[in-house]
Design an enzyme around this catalytic site. Sequence first.
Site, PDB file in Angstrom:
ATOM      1  N   ARG A 133      10.272 -10.002  23.935  1.00 13.19           N
ATOM      2  CA  ARG A 133      11.052 -10.588  22.801  1.00 13.19           C
ATOM      3  C   ARG A 133      10.946 -12.093  22.964  1.00 13.19           C
ATOM      4  NH1 ARG A 133      14.392  -6.344  24.257  1.00 13.19           N
ATOM      5  NH2 ARG A 133      14.205  -4.703  22.682  1.00 13.19           N
ATOM      6  N   LYS A 155       3.826 -21.480  12.902  1.00 11.60           N
ATOM      7  CA  LYS A 155       2.982 -20.370  12.337  1.00 11.60           C
ATOM      8  C   LYS A 155       2.256 -19.702  13.420  1.00 11.60           C
ATOM      9  CE  LYS A 155       3.329 -21.249   7.385  1.00 11.60           C
ATOM     10  NZ  LYS A 155       2.726 -21.534   6.184  1.00 11.60           N
ATOM     11  N   GLU A 197      -8.105 -31.687   7.114  1.00 10.38           N
ATOM     12  CA  GLU A 197      -6.595 -31.622   6.960  1.00 10.38           C
ATOM     13  C   GLU A 197      -5.937 -32.935   7.208  1.00 10.38           C
ATOM     14  OE1 GLU A 197      -5.121 -28.575   6.333  1.00 10.38           O
ATOM     15  OE2 GLU A 197      -6.657 -27.198   7.224  1.00 10.38           O
ATOM     16  N   LYS A 239       2.947 -33.857   9.341  1.00 13.27           N
ATOM     17  CA  LYS A 239       3.385 -32.448   9.334  1.00 13.27           C
ATOM     18  C   LYS A 239       4.998 -32.172  10.084  1.00 13.27           C
ATOM     19  CE  LYS A 239       1.797 -27.800  10.225  1.00 13.27           C
ATOM     20  NZ  LYS A 239       0.947 -26.812  10.333  1.00 13.27           N
ATOM     21  N   GLU A 249       8.974 -22.560   4.938  1.00 12.75           N
ATOM     22  CA  GLU A 249       8.401 -22.808   3.571  1.00 12.75           C
ATOM     23  C   GLU A 249       9.476 -22.020   2.617  1.00 12.75           C
ATOM     24  OE1 GLU A 249       4.226 -21.929   4.144  1.00 12.75           O
ATOM     25  OE2 GLU A 249       3.827 -21.399   1.967  1.00 12.75           O
ATOM     26  N   ARG A 254       7.308 -27.280   2.322  1.00 13.14           N
ATOM     27  CA  ARG A 254       6.330 -27.088   3.245  1.00 13.14           C
ATOM     28  C   ARG A 254       5.185 -26.563   2.276  1.00 13.14           C
ATOM     29  NH1 ARG A 254       6.413 -24.156   9.357  1.00 13.14           N
ATOM     30  NH2 ARG A 254       3.779 -24.281   9.216  1.00 13.14           N
ATOM     31  N   ASN A 258       0.007 -26.706   1.606  1.00 19.05           N
ATOM     32  CA  ASN A 258      -1.076 -26.054   0.970  1.00 19.05           C
ATOM     33  C   ASN A 258      -1.978 -26.472   0.045  1.00 19.05           C
ATOM     34  OD1 ASN A 258       0.037 -23.757   2.646  1.00 19.05           O
ATOM     35  ND2 ASN A 258       1.360 -23.126   1.030  1.00 19.05           N
ATOM     36  N   HIS A 261      -5.572 -25.530  -0.470  1.00 19.68           N
ATOM     37  CA  HIS A 261      -5.757 -24.113   0.150  1.00 19.68           C
ATOM     38  C   HIS A 261      -5.768 -23.004  -0.704  1.00 19.68           C
ATOM     39  CE1 HIS A 261      -5.138 -26.555   3.577  1.00 19.68           C
ATOM     40  NE2 HIS A 261      -5.184 -25.521   4.478  1.00 19.68           N
ATOM     41  N   HIS A 265      -8.734 -20.949   0.224  1.00 17.71           N
ATOM     42  CA  HIS A 265      -8.875 -19.603   0.434  1.00 17.71           C
ATOM     43  C   HIS A 265      -9.752 -18.666  -0.237  1.00 17.71           C
ATOM     44  CE1 HIS A 265      -4.673 -20.262   2.552  1.00 17.71           C
ATOM     45  NE2 HIS A 265      -5.685 -20.150   3.360  1.00 17.71           N
ATOM     46  N   HIS A 278     -12.999 -23.514   7.422  1.00 18.57           N
ATOM     47  CA  HIS A 278     -11.550 -23.815   6.829  1.00 18.57           C
ATOM     48  C   HIS A 278     -11.692 -24.777   5.964  1.00 18.57           C
ATOM     49  CE1 HIS A 278      -7.337 -23.357   5.800  1.00 18.57           C
ATOM     50  NE2 HIS A 278      -7.317 -24.270   6.320  1.00 18.57           N
TER      51      HIS A 278
HETATM   52  N1  LIG Z   1      -0.895 -21.656  12.755  1.00 16.87           N
HETATM   53  C1  LIG Z   1      -1.239 -22.365  11.693  1.00 16.87           C
HETATM   54  O1  LIG Z   1      -0.233 -23.292  11.089  1.00 16.87           O
HETATM   55  C2  LIG Z   1      -2.462 -22.707  11.187  1.00 16.87           C
HETATM   56  C3  LIG Z   1      -3.033 -23.836  10.475  1.00 16.87           C
HETATM   57  C4  LIG Z   1      -4.302 -24.066  10.339  1.00 16.87           C
HETATM   58  C5  LIG Z   1      -5.201 -22.964  10.905  1.00 16.87           C
HETATM   59  N2  LIG Z   1      -4.887 -21.910  11.670  1.00 16.87           N
HETATM   60  C6  LIG Z   1      -5.815 -21.106  12.307  1.00 16.87           C
HETATM   61  O2  LIG Z   1      -6.929 -21.874  13.057  1.00 16.87           O
HETATM   62  C7  LIG Z   1      -7.947 -21.105  13.052  1.00 16.87           C
HETATM   63  C8  LIG Z   1      -8.910 -21.993  12.854  1.00 16.87           C
HETATM   64  O3  LIG Z   1      -8.942 -22.807  14.304  1.00 16.87           O
HETATM   65  P1  LIG Z   1     -10.030 -23.804  14.701  1.00 16.87           P
HETATM   66  O4  LIG Z   1     -10.700 -24.294  13.595  1.00 16.87           O
HETATM   67  O5  LIG Z   1      -9.527 -24.549  15.812  1.00 16.87           O
HETATM   68  O6  LIG Z   1     -11.282 -22.735  15.430  1.00 16.87           O
HETATM   69  P2  LIG Z   1     -11.532 -22.136  16.999  1.00 16.87           P
HETATM   70  O7  LIG Z   1     -10.155 -21.719  17.411  1.00 16.87           O
HETATM   71  O8  LIG Z   1     -12.320 -20.773  16.608  1.00 16.87           O
HETATM   72  O9  LIG Z   1     -12.122 -23.147  17.414  1.00 16.87           O
HETATM   73  C9  LIG Z   1     -13.452 -23.509  16.884  1.00 16.87           C
HETATM   74  C10 LIG Z   1     -14.706 -23.166  18.000  1.00 16.87           C
HETATM   75  O10 LIG Z   1     -14.598 -24.534  18.837  1.00 16.87           O
HETATM   76  C11 LIG Z   1     -14.541 -24.066  20.198  1.00 16.87           C
HETATM   77  N3  LIG Z   1     -13.629 -24.880  21.043  1.00 16.87           N
HETATM   78  C12 LIG Z   1     -12.403 -25.129  20.844  1.00 16.87           C
HETATM   79  N4  LIG Z   1     -12.116 -26.300  21.474  1.00 16.87           N
HETATM   80  C13 LIG Z   1     -13.225 -26.859  22.108  1.00 16.87           C
HETATM   81  C14 LIG Z   1     -13.485 -28.145  22.576  1.00 16.87           C
HETATM   82  N5  LIG Z   1     -12.844 -28.994  22.739  1.00 16.87           N
HETATM   83  N6  LIG Z   1     -14.914 -28.316  22.961  1.00 16.87           N
HETATM   84  C15 LIG Z   1     -16.006 -27.632  22.655  1.00 16.87           C
HETATM   85  N7  LIG Z   1     -15.678 -26.308  21.943  1.00 16.87           N
HETATM   86  C16 LIG Z   1     -14.210 -26.031  21.640  1.00 16.87           C
HETATM   87  C17 LIG Z   1     -13.997 -22.601  20.192  1.00 16.87           C
HETATM   88  O11 LIG Z   1     -14.076 -21.940  21.340  1.00 16.87           O
HETATM   89  C18 LIG Z   1     -14.482 -22.107  18.801  1.00 16.87           C
HETATM   90  O12 LIG Z   1     -15.744 -21.408  19.355  1.00 16.87           O
HETATM   91  C19 LIG Z   1      -7.858 -19.836  11.785  1.00 16.87           C
HETATM   92  O13 LIG Z   1      -7.840 -18.775  12.456  1.00 16.87           O
HETATM   93  C20 LIG Z   1      -6.716 -20.290  11.080  1.00 16.87           C
HETATM   94  O14 LIG Z   1      -6.247 -19.313  10.467  1.00 16.87           O
HETATM   95  C21 LIG Z   1      -3.549 -21.858  11.831  1.00 16.87           C
HETATM   96 ZN   LIG Z   2      -5.710 -25.613   6.581  1.00 12.43          ZN
END
Ligand SMILES: NC(=O)c1ccc[n+]([C@@H]2O[C@H](COP(=O)([O-])OP(=O)(O)OC[C@H]3O[C@@H](n4cnc5c(N)ncnc54)[C@H](O)[C@@H]3O)[C@@H](O)[C@H]2O)c1
Ligand SMILES: [Zn+2]
Length: 360
Positions: A133, A155, A197, A239, A249, A254, A258, A261, A265, A278
């Site tokens: 939990r 999130k 972003e 942020k 949101e 908040r 988006n 976005h 999306h 993305h």
């Molecule tokens: N929670 C939120 O508010 C929020 C906001 C935006 C996006 N997201 C989510 O984030 C995800 C995308 O995140 P991302 O773009 O970081 O992708 P990711 O986590 O897949 O990372 C991208 C790639 O880079 C590699 N990597 C990470 N750090 C590295 C480093 N320092 N050196 C070399 N390689 C490295 C990872 O292993 C991966 O292959 C999506 O699932 C999206 O939905 C969440």
């Molecule tokens: Zn985004």
Amino acid sequence: LLFESDFYIITMRMKKITVNLKERSYPIFIGEKLETLGGYLKKRFGPAKVFVVTNPKIKKLYFARLNQGLKKNGFEVSAGVMPDGERFKTLETVKKLYGLALKARLERNSIVIALGGGVAGDVAGFFAATYLRGLPLVQAPTTLLAMVDSSVGGKTGVDLAQGKNLVGAFYQPKAVWIDPSTLKTLPKRHVTNGMAEIIKYGIIKDKGFFELLEKNLDPVKEISPKVFEKMILGSCKIKAAVVSKDEREEKGLREILNFGHTFGHAIETLGNYKRFLHGEAVSMGMSIAARMAVRLGLLDGASLERIENLIEKIGLPSQVPQDIDPDRVFEVMGRDKKVRNGKARFVLPTDIGKVVIKSL
Ligand SMILES: NC(=O)c1ccc[n+]([C@@H]2O[C@H](COP(=O)([O-])OP(=O)(O)OC[C@H]3O[C@@H](n4cnc5c(N)ncnc54)[C@H](O)[C@@H]3O)[C@@H](O)[C@H]2O)c1
Ligand SMILES: [Zn+2]
């Protein structure tokens, strides 16, 4: 003024930003080292077990640096390693982490560290929100996108076969620990991806920050660590301020995050989540939104041009590829979960640094 007048003074002198959510407030540290997180955790939480959620690639690159500081401060460390990639952002992965957590005998006070990009962060966050939990969570982002966006704001969640981020929880971390030196190994396409972003924050909330980007981003030169740090600080500040005022949101604030976005999306979907990252899809989405704002008489043409120029200068796309029918973008958008009462809600710029929300 939260965003403008005091902004540069704070970012120049301090490297700590606070997300203000009463008893759930937390600091974002920028420019720290992975090695020193252990010392901070010891001071703040005392002895505990630590569970590091990461993937094999990041583990190889950065686990030793983090672990060194944790061990030195007496933490009992285990790793919850998940496979690399968005397609593993699933309930199955979370279930496997529960298994590893049982083996590691995690307790209610055990600390979960998300070490990686947004995927590791979202999965670790959902794991931490639900196991026993709720365990204390620390985000240690290693992608630019995670540093400026996903690690801040609480999130968390996973994807279903039917769609992205359909299952999740709002679960705020206890701290965000940003070591920008980890960006050195991040592939260029992912660095550029995170820039989308960063530009977004300028457009929605801060003209001065947008101008700082216009001045400092040179597509030919490599971005210096100092400029990276400035961009991360500026982004997290915006942020944090938005999340502090509208955590879930619900107040229509908040939602401005988006921007770009809703279209983005749809573009991601049309590319089957493979063709575009993305940030690339969001960049096209931001231009579509800006063009729409011009057509509605909300934004002047010169500002639109500045927005599209900055996107292009950074190496992101501002135009949807020819083979994608613009009507399809709108069609797919109609199915987006952010559509309310059958009306699509658009975040539209009225100036650089200012947006409005329109139901159309
Ligand atoms: N929670 C939120 O508010 C929020 C906001 C935006 C996006 N997201 C989510 O984030 C995800 C995308 O995140 P991302 O773009 O970081 O992708 P990711 O986590 O897949 O990372 C991208 C790639 O880079 C590699 N990597 C990470 N750090 C590295 C480093 N320092 N050196 C070399 N390689 C490295 C990872 O292993 C991966 O292959 C999506 O699932 C999206 O939905 C969440
Ligand atoms: Zn985004």
